[in-house]
Design an enzyme around this catalytic site. Structure first.
Site, PDB file in Angstrom:
ATOM      1  N   CYS A  24       0.809  -1.221   0.000  1.00  0.00           N
ATOM      2  CA  CYS A  24       0.000   0.000   0.000  1.00  0.00           C
ATOM      3  C   CYS A  24       0.839   1.268   0.000  1.00  0.00           C
ATOM      4  O   CYS A  24       0.309   2.361  -0.140  1.00  0.00           O
ATOM      5  CB  CYS A  24      -0.907   0.011   1.228  1.00  0.00           C
ATOM      6  SG  CYS A  24       0.055  -0.047   2.745  1.00  0.00           S
TER       7      CYS A  24
ATOM      8  N   ASP B 187       2.473   2.459   2.577  1.00  0.00           N
ATOM      9  CA  ASP B 187       2.551   3.082   3.902  1.00  0.00           C
ATOM     10  C   ASP B 187       3.925   2.827   4.523  1.00  0.00           C
ATOM     11  O   ASP B 187       4.581   1.843   4.184  1.00  0.00           O
ATOM     12  CB  ASP B 187       1.455   2.522   4.815  1.00  0.00           C
ATOM     13  CG  ASP B 187       0.080   2.988   4.371  1.00  0.00           C
ATOM     14  OD1 ASP B 187       0.023   3.957   3.597  1.00  0.00           O
ATOM     15  OD2 ASP B 187      -0.914   2.385   4.788  1.00  0.00           O
TER      16      ASP B 187
ATOM     17  N   CYS C  93      -2.554   3.362   7.771  1.00  0.00           N
ATOM     18  CA  CYS C  93      -3.950   3.193   8.169  1.00  0.00           C
ATOM     19  C   CYS C  93      -4.068   2.965   9.685  1.00  0.00           C
ATOM     20  O   CYS C  93      -3.057   2.841  10.384  1.00  0.00           O
ATOM     21  CB  CYS C  93      -4.540   2.007   7.424  1.00  0.00           C
ATOM     22  SG  CYS C  93      -3.787   0.468   7.955  1.00  0.00           S
TER      23      CYS C  93
ATOM     24  N   CYS D 143      -1.142  -5.119   7.204  1.00  0.00           N
ATOM     25  CA  CYS D 143      -0.759  -3.856   7.851  1.00  0.00           C
ATOM     26  C   CYS D 143       0.115  -4.109   9.079  1.00  0.00           C
ATOM     27  O   CYS D 143       0.825  -3.214   9.533  1.00  0.00           O
ATOM     28  CB  CYS D 143      -1.995  -3.074   8.285  1.00  0.00           C
ATOM     29  SG  CYS D 143      -3.192  -2.877   6.980  1.00  0.00           S
TER      30      CYS D 143
HETATM   31 FE1  FES Z   1      -1.211   0.280   4.396  1.00  0.00          FE
HETATM   32 FE2  FES Z   1      -2.693  -0.662   6.319  1.00  0.00          FE
HETATM   33  S1  FES Z   1      -3.372  -0.105   4.343  1.00  0.00           S
HETATM   34  S2  FES Z   1      -0.547  -0.404   6.319  1.00  0.00           S
END
Ligand code: FES
Length: 134
Positions: A34, A36, A64, A108
């Site tokens: 994602c 992140d 998230c 995540c």
């Molecule tokens: Fe990226 Fe949760 S959607 S860490």
């Protein structure tokens, strides 16, 4: 999507959020799924037995709610542990302590414990390198 009480608590009241001064090591890990990222800070000290322990932890997570909750829980779990004990903290341990995560959010949880292990390994490598130089 159903989150546990613990996940909601750590998401809305993250523990140890933010950078720490004079950190012994800092590590960044990104989630390729994602995009992140998490940055983990650790401050290493010694316990009464002279063993190296994690005295302080901090984190900055761009991600998230599940990523923030797992980051927060991981920093709580790592505090006070010896480096060897902290290296054994896994993503699964963190998720379990949070009362689980919905399966679509399990990825995540990869950030937090991976970043902790990376920070500890970096700290140990630096120490080893300094030993060789001196
Ligand atoms: Fe990226 Fe949760 S959607 S860490």
């Amino acid at each position: 999507m159903q989150y546990s009480k613990e996940v909601l608590d750590h998401f809305t009241h993250p523990r140890n959020q933010g950078k720490i001064k004079n950190a012994s090591s800092v590590a960044i890990v990104g989630n390729p799924r994602c995009g992140d990222i998490i940055r983990v800070y650790i401050k290493v000290g010694k316990n009464k037995k002279g063993e190296e322990i994690i005295q302080k932890t901090g984190f900055e997570t761009l991600g998230c709610g599940a990523a923030i909750a797992t980051s927060s829980m991981m920093t709580e779990m790592a505090k006070g542990k010896t480096l060897e004990e902290a290296l054994k903290i896994t993503n699964q341990n963190v998720v379990k302590k949070l009362g689980g995560l919905p399966s679509s959010k399990l990825h995540c949880s990869n950030l937090a414990a991976d970043a902790l292990r990376k920070a500890i390994k970096k700290y140990k490598d630096e120490k080893e390198k300094n030993k060789k130089v001196n």
